[in-house]
Write a protein that holds these residues in place. Sequence first.
Motif, PDB file in Angstrom:
ATOM      1  N   ILE A 189       1.661 -29.695  -4.991  1.00 52.46           N
ATOM      2  CA  ILE A 189       1.374 -30.543  -6.155  1.00 52.46           C
ATOM      3  C   ILE A 189       2.070 -31.898  -6.075  1.00 52.46           C
ATOM      4  O   ILE A 189       2.192 -32.596  -7.085  1.00 52.46           O
ATOM      5  N   LEU A 190       2.513 -32.270  -4.881  1.00 53.72           N
ATOM      6  CA  LEU A 190       3.221 -33.542  -4.743  1.00 53.72           C
ATOM      7  C   LEU A 190       2.333 -34.750  -5.025  1.00 53.72           C
ATOM      8  O   LEU A 190       2.834 -35.855  -5.258  1.00 53.72           O
ATOM      9  N   ASP A 191       1.017 -34.549  -4.999  1.00 52.85           N
ATOM     10  CA  ASP A 191       0.102 -35.653  -5.291  1.00 52.85           C
ATOM     11  C   ASP A 191      -0.068 -35.864  -6.802  1.00 52.85           C
ATOM     12  O   ASP A 191      -0.756 -36.788  -7.228  1.00 52.85           O
ATOM     13  N   LYS A 192       0.577 -35.024  -7.604  1.00 50.99           N
ATOM     14  CA  LYS A 192       0.453 -35.114  -9.060  1.00 50.99           C
ATOM     15  C   LYS A 192       1.722 -35.695  -9.679  1.00 50.99           C
ATOM     16  O   LYS A 192       2.779 -35.752  -9.046  1.00 50.99           O
ATOM     17  N   GLU A 193       1.594 -36.129 -10.940  1.00 54.46           N
ATOM     18  CA  GLU A 193       2.763 -36.593 -11.682  1.00 54.46           C
ATOM     19  C   GLU A 193       3.578 -35.370 -12.105  1.00 54.46           C
ATOM     20  O   GLU A 193       3.060 -34.462 -12.759  1.00 54.46           O
ATOM     21  N   ILE A 194       4.848 -35.350 -11.718  1.00 53.44           N
ATOM     22  CA  ILE A 194       5.708 -34.189 -11.986  1.00 53.44           C
ATOM     23  C   ILE A 194       6.890 -34.611 -12.853  1.00 53.44           C
ATOM     24  O   ILE A 194       7.541 -35.622 -12.580  1.00 53.44           O
ATOM     25  N   THR A 195       7.164 -33.827 -13.879  1.00 49.12           N
ATOM     26  CA  THR A 195       8.273 -34.115 -14.785  1.00 49.12           C
ATOM     27  C   THR A 195       9.340 -33.031 -14.670  1.00 49.12           C
ATOM     28  O   THR A 195       9.029 -31.836 -14.607  1.00 49.12           O
ATOM     29  N   LEU A 196      10.609 -33.464 -14.651  1.00 47.63           N
ATOM     30  CA  LEU A 196      11.752 -32.570 -14.549  1.00 47.63           C
ATOM     31  C   LEU A 196      12.673 -32.785 -15.746  1.00 47.63           C
ATOM     32  O   LEU A 196      12.662 -33.854 -16.358  1.00 47.63           O
ATOM     33  N   VAL A 197      13.487 -31.758 -16.048  1.00 48.83           N
ATOM     34  CA  VAL A 197      14.493 -31.901 -17.106  1.00 48.83           C
ATOM     35  C   VAL A 197      15.756 -32.467 -16.484  1.00 48.83           C
ATOM     36  O   VAL A 197      16.306 -31.904 -15.535  1.00 48.83           O
ATOM     37  N   ASP A 198      16.230 -33.567 -17.009  1.00 50.78           N
ATOM     38  CA  ASP A 198      17.419 -34.226 -16.482  1.00 50.78           C
ATOM     39  C   ASP A 198      18.655 -33.344 -16.676  1.00 50.78           C
ATOM     40  O   ASP A 198      18.797 -32.668 -17.692  1.00 50.78           O
ATOM     41  N   SER A 229       1.200 -31.985 -22.514  1.00 47.18           N
ATOM     42  CA  SER A 229       0.076 -31.760 -23.425  1.00 47.18           C
ATOM     43  C   SER A 229      -0.715 -33.035 -23.690  1.00 47.18           C
ATOM     44  O   SER A 229      -1.946 -33.006 -23.799  1.00 47.18           O
ATOM     45  N   SER A 230      -0.012 -34.164 -23.784  1.00 53.27           N
ATOM     46  CA  SER A 230      -0.679 -35.432 -24.099  1.00 53.27           C
ATOM     47  C   SER A 230      -1.241 -36.143 -22.868  1.00 53.27           C
ATOM     48  O   SER A 230      -1.874 -37.182 -22.992  1.00 53.27           O
ATOM     49  N   GLY A 231      -1.001 -35.584 -21.677  1.00 57.08           N
ATOM     50  CA  GLY A 231      -1.558 -36.166 -20.466  1.00 57.08           C
ATOM     51  C   GLY A 231      -0.671 -37.199 -19.789  1.00 57.08           C
ATOM     52  O   GLY A 231      -1.096 -37.838 -18.819  1.00 57.08           O
ATOM     53  N   LYS A 232       0.585 -37.346 -20.255  1.00 55.97           N
ATOM     54  CA  LYS A 232       1.486 -38.314 -19.624  1.00 55.97           C
ATOM     55  C   LYS A 232       1.991 -37.831 -18.274  1.00 55.97           C
ATOM     56  O   LYS A 232       2.500 -38.612 -17.477  1.00 55.97           O
ATOM     57  N   THR A 233       1.895 -36.534 -18.038  1.00 57.55           N
ATOM     58  CA  THR A 233       2.292 -35.958 -16.761  1.00 57.55           C
ATOM     59  C   THR A 233       1.348 -34.819 -16.429  1.00 57.55           C
ATOM     60  O   THR A 233       0.613 -34.329 -17.303  1.00 57.55           O
ATOM     61  N   ASP A 234       1.361 -34.376 -15.170  1.00 60.53           N
ATOM     62  CA  ASP A 234       0.444 -33.321 -14.737  1.00 60.53           C
ATOM     63  C   ASP A 234       1.131 -31.972 -14.594  1.00 60.53           C
ATOM     64  O   ASP A 234       0.510 -30.929 -14.761  1.00 60.53           O
ATOM     65  N   VAL A 235       2.408 -32.008 -14.249  1.00 65.05           N
ATOM     66  CA  VAL A 235       3.162 -30.776 -14.010  1.00 65.05           C
ATOM     67  C   VAL A 235       4.538 -30.915 -14.653  1.00 65.05           C
ATOM     68  O   VAL A 235       5.179 -31.969 -14.537  1.00 65.05           O
ATOM     69  N   PHE A 236       4.979 -29.864 -15.309  1.00 67.71           N
ATOM     70  CA  PHE A 236       6.328 -29.849 -15.877  1.00 67.71           C
ATOM     71  C   PHE A 236       7.055 -28.633 -15.338  1.00 67.71           C
ATOM     72  O   PHE A 236       6.522 -27.527 -15.333  1.00 67.71           O
ATOM     73  N   ILE A 237       8.287 -28.830 -14.863  1.00 67.65           N
ATOM     74  CA  ILE A 237       9.091 -27.736 -14.323  1.00 67.65           C
ATOM     75  C   ILE A 237      10.237 -27.447 -15.288  1.00 67.65           C
ATOM     76  O   ILE A 237      11.037 -28.328 -15.601  1.00 67.65           O
ATOM     77  N   CYS A 238      10.302 -26.211 -15.766  1.00 71.12           N
ATOM     78  CA  CYS A 238      11.377 -25.822 -16.690  1.00 71.12           C
ATOM     79  C   CYS A 238      11.604 -24.324 -16.597  1.00 71.12           C
ATOM     80  O   CYS A 238      10.900 -23.617 -15.878  1.00 71.12           O
ATOM     81  N   ALA A 239      12.607 -23.817 -17.318  1.00 68.14           N
ATOM     82  CA  ALA A 239      12.911 -22.390 -17.322  1.00 68.14           C
ATOM     83  C   ALA A 239      11.776 -21.612 -17.987  1.00 68.14           C
ATOM     84  O   ALA A 239      11.201 -22.055 -18.982  1.00 68.14           O
ATOM     85  N   LEU A 240      11.470 -20.455 -17.444  1.00 67.19           N
ATOM     86  CA  LEU A 240      10.370 -19.636 -17.956  1.00 67.19           C
ATOM     87  C   LEU A 240      10.550 -19.289 -19.428  1.00 67.19           C
ATOM     88  O   LEU A 240       9.601 -19.349 -20.207  1.00 67.19           O
ATOM     89  N   ALA A 241      11.764 -18.916 -19.813  1.00 62.98           N
ATOM     90  CA  ALA A 241      12.005 -18.533 -21.210  1.00 62.98           C
ATOM     91  C   ALA A 241      11.688 -19.681 -22.152  1.00 62.98           C
ATOM     92  O   ALA A 241      11.086 -19.480 -23.215  1.00 62.98           O
ATOM     93  N   GLN A 242      12.072 -20.898 -21.781  1.00 67.92           N
ATOM     94  CA  GLN A 242      11.778 -22.060 -22.618  1.00 67.92           C
ATOM     95  C   GLN A 242      10.287 -22.354 -22.660  1.00 67.92           C
ATOM     96  O   GLN A 242       9.736 -22.669 -23.714  1.00 67.92           O
ATOM     97  N   ALA A 243       9.641 -22.265 -21.501  1.00 59.81           N
ATOM     98  CA  ALA A 243       8.196 -22.524 -21.458  1.00 59.81           C
ATOM     99  C   ALA A 243       7.444 -21.571 -22.365  1.00 59.81           C
ATOM    100  O   ALA A 243       6.631 -21.988 -23.199  1.00 59.81           O
ATOM    101  N   ASN A 244       7.710 -20.270 -22.230  1.00 57.62           N
ATOM    102  CA  ASN A 244       7.009 -19.276 -23.043  1.00 57.62           C
ATOM    103  C   ASN A 244       7.295 -19.464 -24.533  1.00 57.62           C
ATOM    104  O   ASN A 244       6.392 -19.394 -25.372  1.00 57.62           O
TER     105      ASN A 244
END
Length: 277
Positions: A189-198, A229-244
């Motif tokens: 997914i490196l061709d997509k916009e990816i967001t990380l938690v600082d 959700s708003s389309g500003k990024t394509d992929v978000f990486i976070c902890a599973l518990a927080q995502a769910n």
Amino acid sequence: LLNSKAVTNIVPFKTMPNSATNEIHFAARNDYQPLISIINNALLHLEPNELQPIFDKWLLNREALNKPRVNLTSEEKKWLMSNNKISYVIDPSWMPFQSFNAEGESIGIVHEYLNIVSKALNIDFDIKPTKSWQESEDAIHQKTASLVAASKTYTPFQKLEFTDSYLLNPFVFVMRNEGSNYVNSINKILDKEITLVDGYFSSTDIASRYPNKSFQLVSTAEQGLEDLSSGKTDVFICALAQANYLIAEKGYSALRVVGKTNYNLDLAFAVQPEYAP
């Protein structure tokens, strides 16, 4: 195991009452839904005297059940008598791990763990209200609080002493539903916009491994999911518990977990060095 593997199509039954083993469930296929309520009702009618012979045979005898759950040395008991009230701070924006409710009370997974420790050791944890994670971090560095929950890899707390880990939660890939397939590697997914938690070790390590890739950073998982959700990024990486938790809590029905990374949130308690044995 179901949570760590992000399995959503198996439904656990109610925990067996008075069981000496924690979090043991039956599980059934989704097309066996009527069986769930049937067995749940049967479990409610089990009496302790019916279960005890099973536990005595396979798990513990009655004498073992009556023994203290925490074995402390005389030095540890003496220390607790002089230090039976421990101040701590939390991240007020880190659900489901921890936060404050509308009444200003501590809630979340960490709070439940501390309740167990408090009852087992007969000590009190005195929470110091803060409005942000930065304020909580400052309290730890200024030693106005003695304990905090954090990842063992959290760099600002490396001078503190950490307990054993009590929660291991995988970091996952979250994407919008449309066109999202299973992802088992960030290379796909490196061709997509990816967001990380600082601030997470995983975010720092990913950024260092891909120096030519520009990553977006957010301060909270909630902001990351909102951007996704708003389309500003394509992929978000976070902890599973927080995502769910946040997907369900905020109603992000168009988002879903599509895979697991090789990183884990290794949660423990960090304490001031003078509180370490």
